[in-house]
Design an enzyme around this catalytic site. Sequence first.
Site, PDB file in Angstrom:
ATOM      1  N   ASN A   1      15.510  13.323   4.296  1.00  0.00           N
ATOM      2  CA  ASN A   1      16.524  14.377   4.149  1.00  0.00           C
ATOM      3  C   ASN A   1      16.907  14.955   5.495  1.00  0.00           C
ATOM      4  OD1 ASN A   1      15.880  17.533   4.446  1.00  0.00           O
ATOM      5  ND2 ASN A   1      13.966  16.417   4.096  1.00  0.00           N
TER       6      ASN A   1
ATOM      7  N   CYS B   1       9.836  21.283  10.224  1.00  0.00           N
ATOM      8  CA  CYS B   1      11.056  20.497   9.985  1.00  0.00           C
ATOM      9  C   CYS B   1      11.457  19.744  11.252  1.00  0.00           C
ATOM     10  CB  CYS B   1      12.199  21.394   9.536  1.00  0.00           C
ATOM     11  SG  CYS B   1      12.146  21.667   7.769  1.00  0.00           S
TER      12      CYS B   1
ATOM     13  N   THR C   1       7.714  16.804   6.981  1.00  0.00           N
ATOM     14  CA  THR C   1       8.268  15.442   6.948  1.00  0.00           C
ATOM     15  C   THR C   1       8.169  14.752   8.300  1.00  0.00           C
ATOM     16  OG1 THR C   1      10.448  16.337   7.381  1.00  0.00           O
ATOM     17  CG2 THR C   1       9.860  15.966   5.074  1.00  0.00           C
TER      18      THR C   1
ATOM     19  N   CYS D   1      -8.728 -14.642 -13.173  1.00  0.00           N
ATOM     20  CA  CYS D   1      -7.834 -15.272 -12.189  1.00  0.00           C
ATOM     21  C   CYS D   1      -6.674 -15.977 -12.883  1.00  0.00           C
ATOM     22  CB  CYS D   1      -8.630 -16.282 -11.351  1.00  0.00           C
ATOM     23  SG  CYS D   1      -7.609 -17.181 -10.170  1.00  0.00           S
TER      24      CYS D   1
ATOM     25  N   CYS E   1      -2.596 -17.793  -9.073  1.00  0.00           N
ATOM     26  CA  CYS E   1      -1.351 -17.674  -8.315  1.00  0.00           C
ATOM     27  C   CYS E   1      -1.556 -18.158  -6.884  1.00  0.00           C
ATOM     28  CB  CYS E   1      -0.832 -16.231  -8.322  1.00  0.00           C
ATOM     29  SG  CYS E   1      -1.847 -15.075  -7.393  1.00  0.00           S
TER      30      CYS E   1
ATOM     31  N   CYS F   1     -16.293 -15.833   4.712  1.00  0.00           N
ATOM     32  CA  CYS F   1     -15.788 -14.522   4.283  1.00  0.00           C
ATOM     33  C   CYS F   1     -16.398 -13.408   5.128  1.00  0.00           C
ATOM     34  CB  CYS F   1     -16.111 -14.295   2.802  1.00  0.00           C
ATOM     35  SG  CYS F   1     -15.595 -12.670   2.213  1.00  0.00           S
TER      36      CYS F   1
ATOM     37  N   CYS G   1      -7.817 -10.179   0.375  1.00  0.00           N
ATOM     38  CA  CYS G   1      -7.576 -10.844  -0.916  1.00  0.00           C
ATOM     39  C   CYS G   1      -7.525  -9.823  -2.045  1.00  0.00           C
ATOM     40  CB  CYS G   1      -8.635 -11.912  -1.184  1.00  0.00           C
ATOM     41  SG  CYS G   1     -10.337 -11.327  -1.073  1.00  0.00           S
TER      42      CYS G   1
ATOM     43  N   CYS H   1      -4.156  -9.424  -4.431  1.00  0.00           N
ATOM     44  CA  CYS H   1      -4.297 -10.008  -5.775  1.00  0.00           C
ATOM     45  C   CYS H   1      -3.485  -9.187  -6.775  1.00  0.00           C
ATOM     46  CB  CYS H   1      -5.765 -10.019  -6.196  1.00  0.00           C
ATOM     47  SG  CYS H   1      -6.001 -10.686  -7.865  1.00  0.00           S
TER      48      CYS H   1
END
Lengths: 447, 433
Positions: B76, B138, B204, B346, B349, B381, B387, B391
């Site tokens: 804004n 502001c 902001t 799972c 994908c 890992c 992951c 997922c």
Amino acid sequence: MAKPEFTADIRAGRLDKADIDNNFSDLHPPLSRAEALIAADRCYFCYDAPCTTACPTGIDIPGFIQKIRSDNIRGSAQTILRENIMGGMCARVCPTEILCEDACVRHTHEDKPVDIGLLQRYATDPIFENNTKLFERAQRSGRRVAVVGAGPAGLSCAHRLAMLGHDVVIYNRNSKPGGLNEYGIAAYKTVDNFAQREVDYILSIGGIEVRNNVALGADVTLAELRDQYDAVFLGIGLGAVNDLGISGADIVGVENAIDYIAALRQAADKGTLPVARRVLVVGGGMTAIDVAVQSKRLGAEQVLIAYRRGPKEMGASEFEQQLAQTNNVSILHWMTPVAVSKQDGTISVALARTRLGSDGRLTITDDVQTLQVDMVFKAIGQKLVDDGLQGVALQGGRIVVDDNFATALGRVWAGGDCVVGGEDLTVSAVQHGKVAAIAIDRSLRSG
Amino acid sequence: MADLKSEFLGIRSPNPFWLASAPPTDKAYNVNRAFEAGWGGVVWKTLGEDPPIVNVNGPRYSALHSNERRVIGFNNIELITDRPLKTNLDEIRQIKRDWPDRAVVASVMLPMNEAVWKKIVPMIEDTGADAFELNFGCPHGMSERGMGAAVGQVPEYIQMATEWCKQAATVPVIVKLTPNVTNIVPPAKAAQAGGADAVSLINTINSIMRVDYDTLTMFPTTDGMGTHGGYCGEAVKPIALNMVAEIARNKDTRGLPISGIGGITDWRDAVDFLALGASNVQVCTAAMVYGFKIIDDLTDGLSMFLDDKGMRSVAELVGKAVPSVTDWQYLNLNHVSKAVIDQDLCIKCGRCHIVCEDTSHQAITHTVNGQRRFEVIDDECVGCNLCVSVCPVDNCITMQPMTDGIDARTGKAISRTKANWTTHPNNPMRKAD
């Protein structure tokens, strides 16, 4: 004497124009942009995507959907049409429920796959509407290739050959190119003359001449083509219809479903097409469903499909079977006609119950019931017209080809429904034509 | 049912949800509607000197959308109130009279001039407002005139103006901080030094939303030209949470009451802020996107949550997560987690595989015995959580801590002894054990 209420009756104009227009409007209306963005957002962008693996033409489906998400519609269409120049028609007629959408990983936890077919249409429609040029021809090779047949296999082969720089002449036995896309697909699946618009787009690449009303065998021979061209591709489809093989099958009123479907597609005013009050369709494939549903939508009162096996064995997908049922078409399973006769315009069909024997073979029992109808459509498959195929090896009534779609005859390739392994699918025919064109190109450049 | 009654600096409200100083609290009409809907309090749209400022008559807002047009981020360029001070004061007075059980806080923004503060602060307090909130946040428009974020970015100014306000006011003073700084702690300390009773954050963040792809100008524009705005909404919450936690855990500012602001959209967002040290929360964007009715989910959800946790009041939740926030150097380097993929959940994908393969540690298969199958390779890992993050199926991949045995990646036995960077052999600045 007053006409009895139930009598033989085949006539045009059972429904008024508004009803017919409504019945033959788009079966799957296109997605709006808002709908397409939401549908596209459901794609998981899978690695080595199962949908792409399931697509006979190997379209990068997550890739084209990603481009829809980013508003890159032209790029999305190019991703599709690069692999499948008939991606527009396939978006309408592919049985996605047994191909890409069946493979969608969304099925694991929910029942709704990504709307791949509708998204493909969303991406490609603007290309055909605006005739957007997406493909350039390579430098002219000076080689000439004859393509016999202007259906999906022939057009796909011709387009790819033209892209690769070769000049192509298509010999088409019909008066319009497009093959089954033009003559064989239910009208509500391809409205607004889409088949011809797609053909025009394919031909607009240049380097392709189409000669209509020229049939192989009758008007031109394979030997002549081999003499005049550097290579020949046969995409001639299956030009004849299988017989019922029973008595009475030749009487008037026992018609070929594909002829009726073609007449419907070519009719300027569908209301002028005669349609029976009571219709029996024999068969279990897409053609059976198409003729049954269209008869119903033209105003037939009672439409039945008789199929000699069960729902799982039907060539028509589950979606197509449901489409028949929601159009008030009844499917009688495990029934086959054993005799047909006609009296006073009414056709009597004796339908016998079938069952699987212990040896797994279908047997016809003597449990017979007789059905009275006004018209019978044969939709039990097509067969190859082998006129003019001298020297081309056949097996089981189809042309034998290798992995590159080369026939046993030198410099002759073949693809689509006419070859062994042909699947009666537009998308498979397109792939055959594409693979053959790449093989022809390789052969021409090495030879 | 847990009691949502809130007391912040002695200001009571029926729940800890206040509407932040912004367009939703611009005038009595909106505030009446908000209180009817059930909001606990409002911080009135920032008051300034007369004559009032003017706003542009073109786009003041723009949004970052999802493809479903859900608003994820919001921008804004609206300034402080553009109505005469007297109008606002009359309305605040009437609102406080009509809604005595609700919190009504006056946001103010005044130039760096002591006399102005000393003149205007008492006029505002006379309305019966429960507290002041000093708008040092502001980042657009007003900052060009030496106010708003221009004050909030200079700790000395914060302290000075806070002192002026405290001298003129008898009610509590909250200092609203700008996130457009490299470190939020010095501004918070300055507010504290100036006598602030609390801080509120964040305001902001400087932002330009995008360009217009047709005109290749920034977007949106006012007659062809645009200016940066202030960014808020769901997208800014993590930035806000960090700043709140930094103040809550700093040894000097610890205990300074915090009013949490930044992207609060549903009750879980409120839990985040409260657990990380805020005593109440303020909401603006969610109301501007969905209307005041969202208060139902905010209060109901928070109340249900407290019940589930066996807490009887919001106060029991405040700061609960703060002790879990520390510096990187104190993280236990002996801890080992490995990703585990639940093969029943799972959907294959392959997203975990491709991101690990392309961008991380090549620790997830795509094929096992010729089948499409995604399994974690413990030898590779590092427990990075990528992951899990990508997922699409909730809880399909989880991080499982190793409590004993050998880490297949390093070949080292799992140690239950904690050890961090401060004593690590690779640390040239390590402390002796």
